[in-house]
Design a protein around this motif. Structure first.
Motif: not given
Length: 116
Positions: A89-101
C-alpha cells in the motif's frame, strides 16, 4: 544525475523476501537515523557499498523499536498482521533476486546464512 534512496524494511513477516521502495534523492530530503517514514522509523542509513554509486539504503524498523522493549520483558513478536499488504500500500515492491542478494550480503551484511 540524481542518486536513489532505497528504503528497506528491517523486519517483516515475509522473512524470505526483501522489499524496497526506490525514491529519487531529488524528491525527498536526506534521510536521517530515527526519522519517521510512513508508520515506521529509520533504523540505519547505509551508503552503497559500491563507492561508484551515490545511492543510499535507509533500513527501516517496522516494529518501531518494540523488539528492544519486548526483549527486556522476555517477549517476542511472532506475527505482524498484513505487513506485506501494508508495505505494498505504501509503494514497496519485492526486490528482484539480484537486488535481494546484494542487500542481504552487502548492505545488511547477513551473509548467505539467511537462505536455505
Amino acid at each position: 544525475m540524481s542518486s536513489v534512496i532505497y528504503v528497506v524494511p528491517w523486519a517483516i513477516c515475509d522473512t524470505d523476501s526483501i522489499y524496497v521502495k526506490k525514491v529519487s534523492s531529488d524528491l525527498v530530503p536526506t534521510p536521517e537515523k530515527g526519522a519517521a517514514i510512513e508508520d515506521w522509523c529509520i533504523r540505519n542509513i547505509v551508503p552503497n557499498p559500491d563507492r561508484r554509486s551515490k545511492d543510499v539504503y535507509a533500513v527501516i524498523d517496522v516494529y518501531n523499536g518494540y523488539s528492544e522493549k519486548m526483549r527486556e520483558k522476555g517477549m517476542s513478536v511472532f506475527s505482524l498482521n498484513n505487513s506485506v499488504t501494508k508495505l505494498m500500500e505504501y509503494g514497496y515492491t519485492k526486490a528482484t533476486d539480484t537486488e535481494a542478494e546484494y542487500i542481504r550480503n552487502k548492505v545488511l551484511k547477513l551473509g548467505k546464512t539467511t537462505k536455505k
